[in-house]
Motif scaffolding. Structure first.
Motif, PDB file in Angstrom:
ATOM      1  N   SER A  89      11.339  -0.137  45.015  1.00 57.98           N
ATOM      2  CA  SER A  89      10.365   0.458  44.099  1.00 57.98           C
ATOM      3  C   SER A  89      10.684  -0.050  42.704  1.00 57.98           C
ATOM      4  CB  SER A  89      10.433   1.990  44.136  1.00 57.98           C
ATOM      5  OG  SER A  89      10.063   2.468  45.409  1.00 57.98           O
ATOM      6  N   MET A  95       1.381  -6.652  37.082  1.00 55.50           N
ATOM      7  CA  MET A  95       1.515  -6.552  38.529  1.00 55.50           C
ATOM      8  C   MET A  95       2.232  -7.773  39.104  1.00 55.50           C
ATOM      9  SD  MET A  95       1.041  -4.655  41.091  1.00 55.50           S
ATOM     10  CE  MET A  95       0.037  -3.451  40.221  1.00 55.50           C
ATOM     11  N   SER A 100       3.494  -0.605  38.697  1.00 58.19           N
ATOM     12  CA  SER A 100       4.554  -0.149  39.593  1.00 58.19           C
ATOM     13  C   SER A 100       4.225  -0.592  41.011  1.00 58.19           C
ATOM     14  CB  SER A 100       4.683   1.382  39.549  1.00 58.19           C
ATOM     15  OG  SER A 100       5.033   1.806  38.262  1.00 58.19           O
ATOM     16  N   VAL A 101       5.249  -1.057  41.710  1.00 60.60           N
ATOM     17  CA  VAL A 101       5.065  -1.471  43.111  1.00 60.60           C
ATOM     18  C   VAL A 101       6.157  -0.852  43.967  1.00 60.60           C
ATOM     19  CG1 VAL A 101       3.963  -3.656  42.528  1.00 60.60           C
ATOM     20  CG2 VAL A 101       6.444  -3.576  42.791  1.00 60.60           C
ATOM     21  N   SER A 102       5.817  -0.651  45.216  1.00 65.95           N
ATOM     22  CA  SER A 102       6.790  -0.232  46.228  1.00 65.95           C
ATOM     23  C   SER A 102       6.605  -1.173  47.405  1.00 65.95           C
ATOM     24  CB  SER A 102       6.536   1.229  46.642  1.00 65.95           C
ATOM     25  OG  SER A 102       7.473   1.622  47.636  1.00 65.95           O
ATOM     26  N   VAL A 103       7.621  -2.002  47.646  1.00 63.89           N
ATOM     27  CA  VAL A 103       7.502  -3.069  48.636  1.00 63.89           C
ATOM     28  C   VAL A 103       8.528  -2.853  49.754  1.00 63.89           C
ATOM     29  CG1 VAL A 103       7.435  -5.558  49.016  1.00 63.89           C
ATOM     30  CG2 VAL A 103       6.876  -4.625  46.771  1.00 63.89           C
ATOM     31  N   ILE A 121       5.823  -7.704  41.140  1.00 66.05           N
ATOM     32  CA  ILE A 121       6.001  -8.257  42.488  1.00 66.05           C
ATOM     33  C   ILE A 121       7.050  -9.365  42.482  1.00 66.05           C
ATOM     34  CG2 ILE A 121       4.851  -9.515  44.342  1.00 66.05           C
ATOM     35  CD1 ILE A 121       2.310  -7.976  43.654  1.00 66.05           C
ATOM     36  N   TYR A 155       0.941  -0.248  45.261  1.00 62.49           N
ATOM     37  CA  TYR A 155       1.044  -0.521  43.830  1.00 62.49           C
ATOM     38  C   TYR A 155       0.133   0.406  43.036  1.00 62.49           C
ATOM     39  CZ  TYR A 155      -3.490  -2.866  43.962  1.00 62.49           C
ATOM     40  OH  TYR A 155      -4.821  -3.139  44.109  1.00 62.49           O
ATOM     41  N   ILE A 174       3.167  -2.771  51.179  1.00 59.76           N
ATOM     42  CA  ILE A 174       3.241  -2.806  49.720  1.00 59.76           C
ATOM     43  C   ILE A 174       2.241  -1.816  49.143  1.00 59.76           C
ATOM     44  CG2 ILE A 174       1.615  -4.759  49.597  1.00 59.76           C
ATOM     45  CD1 ILE A 174       3.184  -5.657  47.085  1.00 59.76           C
ATOM     46  N   ASP A 224      -1.162   0.896  38.563  1.00 61.26           N
ATOM     47  CA  ASP A 224      -1.016   0.439  37.185  1.00 61.26           C
ATOM     48  C   ASP A 224      -1.568   1.496  36.233  1.00 61.26           C
ATOM     49  OD1 ASP A 224      -3.569  -1.897  38.010  1.00 61.26           O
ATOM     50  OD2 ASP A 224      -3.866   0.086  37.190  1.00 61.26           O
ATOM     51  N   SER A 272       9.065  -1.138  38.516  1.00 62.89           N
ATOM     52  CA  SER A 272       8.038  -1.138  37.474  1.00 62.89           C
ATOM     53  C   SER A 272       8.293  -2.292  36.517  1.00 62.89           C
ATOM     54  CB  SER A 272       8.047   0.183  36.690  1.00 62.89           C
ATOM     55  OG  SER A 272       7.714   1.266  37.527  1.00 62.89           O
TER      56      SER A 272
END
Length: 239
Positions: A42, A163, A231-234, A167, A193, A191, A195, A44
């Motif tokens: 996770s 973004m 923010s992403v959670s991959v 990533i 995401y 994934i 913003d 940002s």
């Protein structure tokens, strides 16, 4: 106990929390004999851009003993503001407004009631001199309820840039973790995401060229920046 007949599960959880300029991360590496091995990150990332717009919010209001008087005063102020915006050739696309609201307010202390009206109008400027001139004119004509904020005209582009950065940072961290753990990074399995905009930040640098010799300096002489955060959670598969 016969250990040879007992199923064994090996799990390793590695949790790292990192914070650095423009980016914050949290990762976990999970490996089990009875489940897919995966790495969750996770993160940002920020895109900092120079503000190029001012959003000026004006509240038209009036107060009177009767609805007719309150309405009349309100319409006078609304007409003045509309004329002022026309005078300065403000485009319709830069003006947003709500319809007038009216309500009755009772004062129990003196057993009286008043009629109040309110109406919100927002105007977008790119010229700070024009913003200050209109603001001063409103003050001179009885307007006392307004505020302003900074904005950026190409915020969607900034969101995309943030973004991509998030990533890219997620992949960088995933490679670092798997290498340190002695495993091999696989494909992305999931994934998520989002913003959003963050409050503007003040750059403590004065644009001396924007200050003339016969004008007193003000806060608008300082450059303003807008932070757009993604923010992403991959989830990566571990081979």
């Amino acid at each position: 106990m016969d250990l040879s007949k007992t199923s064994r599960t090996l799990s390793l959880i590695l949790l790292i929390v990192l914070t650095f300029s423009g980016c914050s991360t949290a990762q976990s590496l999970e490996m089990g004999a009875d489940q897919d091995r995966s790495l969750h990150i996770s993160l940002s990332a920020d895109e900092v851009v120079k503000a190029d717009r001012l959003i000026f919010r004006i509240n038209i209001n009036s107060q009177a003993d009767t609805p007719a008087d309150a309405y009349s005063t309100h319409k006078e102020r609304e007409s003045f503001l509309a004329g002022l915006l026309q005078k300065y050739d403000i485009e319709e696309e830069d003006i947003d407004y709500q319809l007038m609201r009216m309500n009755r307010q009772f004062n129990s202390r003196n057993n009286t009631e008043t009629i109040n009206t309110s109406q919100s109008v927002s105007v977008t400027f790119s010229d700070t001199d024009l913003y200050e001139e209109i603001q001063l004119t409103l003050i001179e004509n009885g307007f006392d309820n307004f505020n302003g904020s900074f904005a950026y005209s190409k915020v969607e582009e900034a969101k995309k840039a943030a973004m991509k950065r998030a990533i890219s940072k997620a992949l960088e961290q995933a490679k670092l973790i798997t290498e340190a753990a002695g495993t091999q990074l696989g494909n992305i399995s999931r994934i998520v995401y989002s913003d959003y905009n963050v409050m503007p930040v003040q750059n403590m640098r004065m644009e001396s060229a924007s200050i003339s010799m016969d004008t007193s300096p003000g806060m608008l002489d300082f450059e303003k920046s807008i932070v757009v955060r993604a923010s992403v959670s991959v989830t990566y598969l571990i081979q």
